[in-house]
Design a protein around this motif. Structure first.
Motif, PDB file in Angstrom:
ATOM      1  N   SER A   2       1.226  -1.163  -0.431  1.00 19.73           N
ATOM      2  CA  SER A   2      -0.271  -0.213   0.280  1.00 19.73           C
ATOM      3  C   SER A   2       1.030   1.566  -0.089  1.00 19.73           C
ATOM      4  O   SER A   2       1.950   0.860   0.103  1.00 19.73           O
ATOM      5  N   GLU A   3       0.532   2.239  -0.846  1.00 14.56           N
ATOM      6  CA  GLU A   3       1.141   3.296  -0.614  1.00 14.56           C
ATOM      7  C   GLU A   3       0.787   4.454  -0.198  1.00 14.56           C
ATOM      8  O   GLU A   3      -0.097   5.091   0.228  1.00 14.56           O
ATOM      9  N   ILE A   4       1.393   5.089   0.688  1.00 10.10           N
ATOM     10  CA  ILE A   4       1.191   6.573   1.070  1.00 10.10           C
ATOM     11  C   ILE A   4       2.263   7.953   1.120  1.00 10.10           C
ATOM     12  O   ILE A   4       3.746   7.507   0.034  1.00 10.10           O
ATOM     13  N   LEU A  77      -8.071  -5.136 -16.738  1.00  8.59           N
ATOM     14  CA  LEU A  77      -8.592  -3.539 -16.369  1.00  8.59           C
ATOM     15  C   LEU A  77      -8.183  -2.999 -15.672  1.00  8.59           C
ATOM     16  O   LEU A  77      -6.260  -1.933 -15.094  1.00  8.59           O
ATOM     17  N   SER A  78      -8.131  -4.075 -14.309  1.00  5.66           N
ATOM     18  CA  SER A  78      -7.527  -4.502 -12.694  1.00  5.66           C
ATOM     19  C   SER A  78      -6.056  -4.479 -12.921  1.00  5.66           C
ATOM     20  O   SER A  78      -4.839  -4.402 -12.139  1.00  5.66           O
ATOM     21  N   ALA A  79      -5.421  -5.123 -13.768  1.00  8.99           N
ATOM     22  CA  ALA A  79      -4.058  -5.529 -13.800  1.00  8.99           C
ATOM     23  C   ALA A  79      -2.794  -4.294 -14.183  1.00  8.99           C
ATOM     24  O   ALA A  79      -1.894  -4.852 -13.899  1.00  8.99           O
ATOM     25  N   ARG A  80      -3.992  -4.336 -15.530  1.00  6.72           N
ATOM     26  CA  ARG A  80      -3.088  -2.542 -15.975  1.00  6.72           C
ATOM     27  C   ARG A  80      -3.455  -1.929 -14.795  1.00  6.72           C
ATOM     28  O   ARG A  80      -1.918  -1.239 -14.878  1.00  6.72           O
ATOM     29  N   PHE A  81      -4.375  -1.221 -14.428  1.00  5.62           N
ATOM     30  CA  PHE A  81      -4.374  -0.320 -14.060  1.00  5.62           C
ATOM     31  C   PHE A  81      -4.367  -0.153 -12.052  1.00  5.62           C
ATOM     32  O   PHE A  81      -4.172   0.514 -11.673  1.00  5.62           O
ATOM     33  N   GLY A  82      -4.586  -1.913 -11.946  1.00  6.18           N
ATOM     34  CA  GLY A  82      -4.795  -1.628 -10.674  1.00  6.18           C
ATOM     35  C   GLY A  82      -6.354  -1.075  -9.983  1.00  6.18           C
ATOM     36  O   GLY A  82      -7.329  -0.452 -10.831  1.00  6.18           O
ATOM     37  N   CYS A  83      -6.961  -2.689  -8.915  1.00  5.66           N
ATOM     38  CA  CYS A  83      -8.011  -2.180  -8.770  1.00  5.66           C
ATOM     39  C   CYS A  83      -8.392  -0.625  -7.845  1.00  5.66           C
ATOM     40  O   CYS A  83      -9.786  -0.442  -8.450  1.00  5.66           O
ATOM     41  N   ARG A  84      -7.671   0.182  -7.116  1.00 10.61           N
ATOM     42  CA  ARG A  84      -7.804   1.414  -6.795  1.00 10.61           C
ATOM     43  C   ARG A  84      -8.242   1.831  -8.417  1.00 10.61           C
ATOM     44  O   ARG A  84      -9.505   2.703  -8.486  1.00 10.61           O
ATOM     45  N   MET A  85      -7.928   2.582  -8.888  1.00 10.31           N
ATOM     46  CA  MET A  85      -8.294   3.568 -10.188  1.00 10.31           C
ATOM     47  C   MET A  85      -9.514   2.752 -10.621  1.00 10.31           C
ATOM     48  O   MET A  85     -10.303   3.692 -11.220  1.00 10.31           O
ATOM     49  N   VAL A  86      -9.336   1.201 -10.862  1.00  9.92           N
ATOM     50  CA  VAL A  86     -10.966   0.813 -11.806  1.00  9.92           C
ATOM     51  C   VAL A  86     -12.094   0.752 -10.328  1.00  9.92           C
ATOM     52  O   VAL A  86     -13.348   1.841 -11.197  1.00  9.92           O
ATOM     53  N   ILE A  87     -11.572   1.147  -8.954  1.00 12.06           N
ATOM     54  CA  ILE A  87     -12.976   1.134  -8.297  1.00 12.06           C
ATOM     55  C   ILE A  87     -13.583   2.404  -8.462  1.00 12.06           C
ATOM     56  O   ILE A  87     -14.450   2.657  -8.338  1.00 12.06           O
ATOM     57  N   LEU A  88     -12.626   3.023  -7.848  1.00 12.04           N
ATOM     58  CA  LEU A  88     -12.628   4.461  -7.996  1.00 12.04           C
ATOM     59  C   LEU A  88     -13.706   5.242  -9.691  1.00 12.04           C
ATOM     60  O   LEU A  88     -14.522   6.208  -8.757  1.00 12.04           O
ATOM     61  N   SER A 191     -10.052   4.587  -0.142  1.00 14.14           N
ATOM     62  CA  SER A 191      -9.544   4.888  -1.766  1.00 14.14           C
ATOM     63  C   SER A 191      -7.604   4.822  -0.764  1.00 14.14           C
ATOM     64  O   SER A 191      -7.219   4.002  -1.923  1.00 14.14           O
ATOM     65  N   PRO A 192      -7.686   5.073  -0.869  1.00  8.36           N
ATOM     66  CA  PRO A 192      -6.105   5.301   0.364  1.00  8.36           C
ATOM     67  C   PRO A 192      -6.075   3.745   0.217  1.00  8.36           C
ATOM     68  O   PRO A 192      -4.721   3.861   0.240  1.00  8.36           O
ATOM     69  N   HIS A 193      -6.347   3.031   0.621  1.00  7.98           N
ATOM     70  CA  HIS A 193      -5.851   1.621   0.863  1.00  7.98           C
ATOM     71  C   HIS A 193      -5.863  -0.110   0.335  1.00  7.98           C
ATOM     72  O   HIS A 193      -6.637  -0.442   0.674  1.00  7.98           O
ATOM     73  N   LEU A 194      -6.710   1.214  -0.663  1.00  6.38           N
ATOM     74  CA  LEU A 194      -7.577   0.307  -1.929  1.00  6.38           C
ATOM     75  C   LEU A 194      -5.575  -0.287  -2.825  1.00  6.38           C
ATOM     76  O   LEU A 194      -5.152   0.787  -2.602  1.00  6.38           O
ATOM     77  N   LEU A 195      -5.698  -1.354  -3.480  1.00  2.00           N
ATOM     78  CA  LEU A 195      -4.712  -2.019  -4.138  1.00  2.00           C
ATOM     79  C   LEU A 195      -3.936  -1.266  -5.604  1.00  2.00           C
ATOM     80  O   LEU A 195      -4.686  -0.563  -6.205  1.00  2.00           O
ATOM     81  N   HIS A 196      -3.201  -0.351  -5.013  1.00  2.00           N
ATOM     82  CA  HIS A 196      -2.038   0.565  -6.277  1.00  2.00           C
ATOM     83  C   HIS A 196      -1.838  -0.533  -7.653  1.00  2.00           C
ATOM     84  O   HIS A 196      -2.594   0.073  -8.237  1.00  2.00           O
ATOM     85  N   GLU A 197      -1.658  -1.502  -7.451  1.00  2.32           N
ATOM     86  CA  GLU A 197      -1.014  -1.947  -8.436  1.00  2.32           C
ATOM     87  C   GLU A 197      -1.302  -3.737  -7.492  1.00  2.32           C
ATOM     88  O   GLU A 197      -1.098  -4.302  -6.678  1.00  2.32           O
ATOM     89  N   LEU A 198      -1.734  -4.427  -9.181  1.00  2.00           N
ATOM     90  CA  LEU A 198      -1.683  -6.328  -8.739  1.00  2.00           C
ATOM     91  C   LEU A 198       0.111  -6.810  -8.572  1.00  2.00           C
ATOM     92  O   LEU A 198       0.658  -5.717  -8.445  1.00  2.00           O
TER      93      LEU A 198
END
Length: 394
Positions: A2-4, A77-88, A191-198
């Motif tokens: 997770s990124e901060i 899409l999730s593999a390419r952009f991460g779950c966070r981007m797709v969910i948001l 948002s902050p703790h959704l997966l930025h990348e797989l």
């Protein structure tokens, strides 16, 4: 991971990440809320567009069509952009589209809006399940039932809040905007703790794989369970009113009892699965759900039939979460692609359910159709003996 801002944290394997788990729960809660918030708007749309039942039914198919078109692409899409981007992104789209469903003034535009809403909701559903599978897999603990329980809780919250606002006199646009802002707030907190990348294996793997092997098998089991749930939604009230003598105005009690039982089963399911294991819970759940269908069929009074609906809710509550957990452990396909395929196959059960049950009921009887679902749940229970549900990777 997770990124901060200014800091990167590597979480150790097999350690529960409370913030990631909480963010995932909020995503499921928000998705359940926005999906269910649409349901109370249907009668208003029917009146506003002057639609008859047949025309409305055809237009409502656009919602499912949008979901089925979008779901298979979500893994890529999730593999390419991460779950966070797709969910948001899809969460924001649902928040923008929901108020539009309250004001569109032509059937063509209404159908197109429903298609886009379905596509956004379908993509959100798959992306949050990919997030859930990875968070659970990395935690080493059973979490999936609780995630799905939050979706069910969101369903109650969304439909109930929308109905309450409309009952208090708020117009459909204002009520829809209020619900959209509530969903947006939940996603912003998550948002902050959704997966930025797989994981690298997901990012660098193939962008598309034709579903095969264990993935097809899990998808078929999901299809059966979703078919059973859809049958209760669309035909449960008729079983109680036409066959068990319940008043038409009380026909919805059966599905409400089923929904409460399923929600409670999922919210407590993580502890049950953690203690007894997915194999035993799936076996017992399938048998319990089958017993519920047979009880509803053989019941001579509405009370016994409703008790059957409750047994179905309890039994089926943790089967789909266990199936999604198994999807994260199989090696036939990358997990992100597998979840998209399984969700698509399973969701087809929701869409096909009303027509399939209707055909069987017309050819034989509604009791026979529900008995067939009981037999199908017995088959689901029998599949629990397979190594796929033992908690090992296959």
């Amino acid at each position: 991971m997770s990124e901060i801002p200014g800091k990167t944290i590597d979480y150790p394997q097999h350690q529960v990440q409370p913030r990631q788990a909480l963010s995932t729960r909020l995503a499921f809660l928000a998705a359940g809320l926005v999906v269910s918030a649409w349901a109370p708007l249907v009668p208003f749309a029917k009146d506003r567009l002057a639609l008859d039942e047949a025309a409305l039914g055809l237009l409502l198919l656009c919602l499912g069509a949008g979901s089925l078109c979008a779901m298979p692409m979500t893994g890529m899409l999730s593999a390419r952009f991460g779950c966070r981007m797709v969910i948001l992104t899809t969460g924001a789209l649902t928040c923008l589209i929901l108020p539009c469903l309250a004001i569109v003034s032509s059937p063509l535009l209404f159908g197109l809006t429903l298609f886009l809403f379905g596509a956004a909701v379908g993509t959100l559903d798959v992306a949050m399940n990919i997030q859930a599978v990875i968070v659970e897999r990395n935690s080493g603990a059973a979490l999936m039932s609780g995630f799905h329980g939050m979706f069910s809780a969101g369903g109650f919250l969304g439909a109930g809040t929308m109905a309450l606002l409309l009952w208090l006199g708020m117009n459909t646009l204002a009520a829809s905007i209020f619900l959209s802002l509530l969903v947006a707030s939940m996603l912003a907190i998550a948002s902050p703790h959704l997966l930025h990348e797989l994981e690298a294996s997901e990012r660098d793997g193939p962008q598309f794989v034709m579903p095969h092997g264990a993935v097809i098998f899990i998808g078929v089991l999901c299809f059966i369970v979703f078919l059973a749930e859809g049958a209760l939604l669309d035909w449960g009230a008729l079983l109680l009113t036409a066959g068990r003598g319940m008043d038409a105005g009380q026909g919805g009690i059966g599905y409400a009892a089923f929904s409460v039982a399923m929600t409670l089963g999922r919210l407590t399911g993580d502890r049950v699965v953690q203690r007894f294991g997915g194999k035993l819970v799936m076996l017992a759940g399938g048998i319990c759900a089958a017993a519920g269908f047979f009880a509803a069929v053989l019941a001579t009074s509405p009370v016994i039939a409703i008790l059957g609906f409750i047994l179905i809710g309890i039994g089926a509550s943790n089967i789909v979460p266990i199936l999604f957990s198994a999807a994260g452990k199989q090696h036939a396909m990358p997990a992100s692609l597998a979840i998209g395929a399984i969700t698509t196959i399973g969701y087809a059960g929701v869409l096909a359910g009303p027509a399939l049950i209707g055909f069987v009921a017309h050819a034989f009887s509604l009791n026979m159709a529900f008995a067939g679902l009981g037999i199908a749940m017995v088959l689901v229970a029998a599949c629990a003996r397979l190594r796929l549900f033992s908690g090992q990777t296959v």
